[in-house]
Design a protein around this motif. Structure first.
Motif, short mmCIF file in Angstrom:
data_model
loop_
_atom_site.label_atom_id
_atom_site.label_comp_id
_atom_site.label_asym_id
_atom_site.label_seq_id
_atom_site.Cartn_x
_atom_site.Cartn_y
_atom_site.Cartn_z
N UNK A 8 0.74 -1.20 -0.03
CA UNK A 8 0.09 0.06 0.06
C UNK A 8 0.84 1.28 -0.05
N UNK A 9 1.84 1.14 0.82
CA UNK A 9 2.79 2.33 0.93
C UNK A 9 3.36 2.58 -0.44
N UNK A 10 4.04 1.40 -1.18
CA UNK A 10 4.68 1.87 -2.17
C UNK A 10 3.73 2.17 -3.38
N UNK A 11 2.52 1.57 -3.29
CA UNK A 11 1.44 2.34 -4.25
C UNK A 11 1.28 3.77 -3.94
N UNK A 17 -1.50 9.54 -5.00
CA UNK A 17 -2.84 9.86 -4.78
C UNK A 17 -3.53 8.47 -4.16
N UNK A 18 -4.18 8.61 -2.99
CA UNK A 18 -4.57 7.63 -2.27
C UNK A 18 -5.89 6.87 -3.31
N UNK A 19 -6.74 7.32 -3.86
CA UNK A 19 -7.49 6.62 -4.76
C UNK A 19 -7.18 5.92 -5.80
N UNK A 20 -6.16 6.31 -6.51
CA UNK A 20 -5.63 5.67 -7.71
C UNK A 20 -4.61 4.51 -6.83
N UNK A 33 -6.10 3.57 3.39
CA UNK A 33 -5.84 4.65 4.29
C UNK A 33 -5.75 4.15 5.64
N UNK A 34 -6.72 3.30 6.30
CA UNK A 34 -6.70 2.92 7.51
C UNK A 34 -5.36 1.82 8.04
N UNK A 35 -5.07 1.09 6.90
CA UNK A 35 -3.98 0.36 6.95
C UNK A 35 -2.29 1.06 7.09
#
Length: 303
Positions: A8-11, A17-20, A33-35
């Motif tokens: 998730x962090x690398x993405x 952008x959190x959504x993408x 976001x929670x993780x």
């Protein structure tokens, strides 16, 4: 901390952008976001600045760098297992730079699909610096690059030598000269070149220095097609790789192509992969297939 949190962090680092990033990871944005927040709590440090534009903090940049290496190692472990069960199965992520990809791939992809029927081929077209970064981070398995490749951590498997030809507007004084042309025939010409970041620009500049040619001021193309259109419009002359001017690429009545005297200016192409790659035997087979470009287009290089 788990591997999914690192993904998730690398993405987020890749997409800013959190959504993408959530879409790329196939999860909902609240889940991602929670993780990430849990990961920050566990580490006791903010990794991401949550503003209108996502920005990594300084610790976040360092953690992402390590996360990429960890995920690459995990992917290598999985690769060992896949290779043990079927070396020719799974996914192969192959990169190529923009001034060769559209011209090489039509010649070799049918052979790759025939030789490796159970292999899913993912093709990535990017400039050389981007491909090298992705290769080092384990995000692609191999890349077709122009030599030299000054990185001792990479294995360089030579494929072939591809000559350049001169492209001039129809009616240009060079168009009527007998072939093959000596480089000296270009002295004093203004050469149309690609923008920074394209390895073909570096090759062309070396030819310019040898022949006493100047770059056309105020213009830098982003693709070979743009160069082709500008030559057709009479804006100047340029160098084009042999594969970029032969079928299936359509010819233009507005452009005259001239071959050079030997030794013609050329580029040497290689397939490059990490020395640590568990897929090295498979990639050596892939390299053998990539050498199957028609002999009238390239000169094979010994591996």
């Amino acid at each position: 901390m788990n591997l999914r949190d690192l993904e998730y962090l690398v993405a987020v680092a890749d997409h800013r952008h959190f959504g993408r990033a959530a879409d790329a990871c196939h999860v909902s944005q609240p889940t991602l976001s929670t993780q990430l927040k849990k990961l920050e709590t566990e580490l006791g440090v903010d990794l991401v600045e949550r503003a209108r534009q996502v920005v990594l903090t300084e610790p976040g940049e360092r953690v992402v760098e390590r996360a990429r290496a960890i995920l690459a190692d995990v992917d290598a472990v999985r690769g060992i297992a896949r290779q043990a069960s079927d070396p020719r199965a799974g996914t192969l992520r192959l990169g190529a730079f923009p001034t060769i990809a559209p011209y090489l791939l039509p010649h070799v992809v049918p052979h790759l699909r025939h030789e490796f029927a159970d292999l899913e081929l993912h093709l990535v077209e990017e400039k050389t610096p981007v491909l090298l970064d992705r290769l080092g981070a384990g995000r692609i398995d191999a890349a077709v690059l122009a030599m030299p490749v000054p990185d001792e951590s990479l294995h360089v498997e030579p494929l072939f030598r591809e000559d350049f030809v001169l492209a001039v507007p129809a009616g240009h004084h060079l168009a009527g000269l007998p072939e093959p042309l000596p480089l000296s025939a270009l002295t004093g010409e203004r050469m149309l070149l690609l923008d920074d970041g394209h390895c073909l620009r570096d090759h062309a500049l070396s030819v310019c220095r040898l022949a006493g040619i100047r770059e056309q001021p105020g213009f830098r193309a982003t693709s070979l097609e743009t160069l082709r259109y500008m030559v057709a419009a009479g804006a100047g002359v340029t160098l084009l790789p042999r594969m970029a001017v032969e079928p299936p690429v359509a010819a233009s009545e507005s452009i005259v192509l001239k071959a050079f005297q030997a030794p013609a200016p050329a580029r040497e192409i290689a397939l490059v992969w990490r020395r640590s790659s568990v897929r090295a035997p498979l990639l050596a087979e892939v390299a053998a297939v990539l050498r199957r470009v028609p002999a009238d287009l390239v000169t094979p290089l010994p591996g």
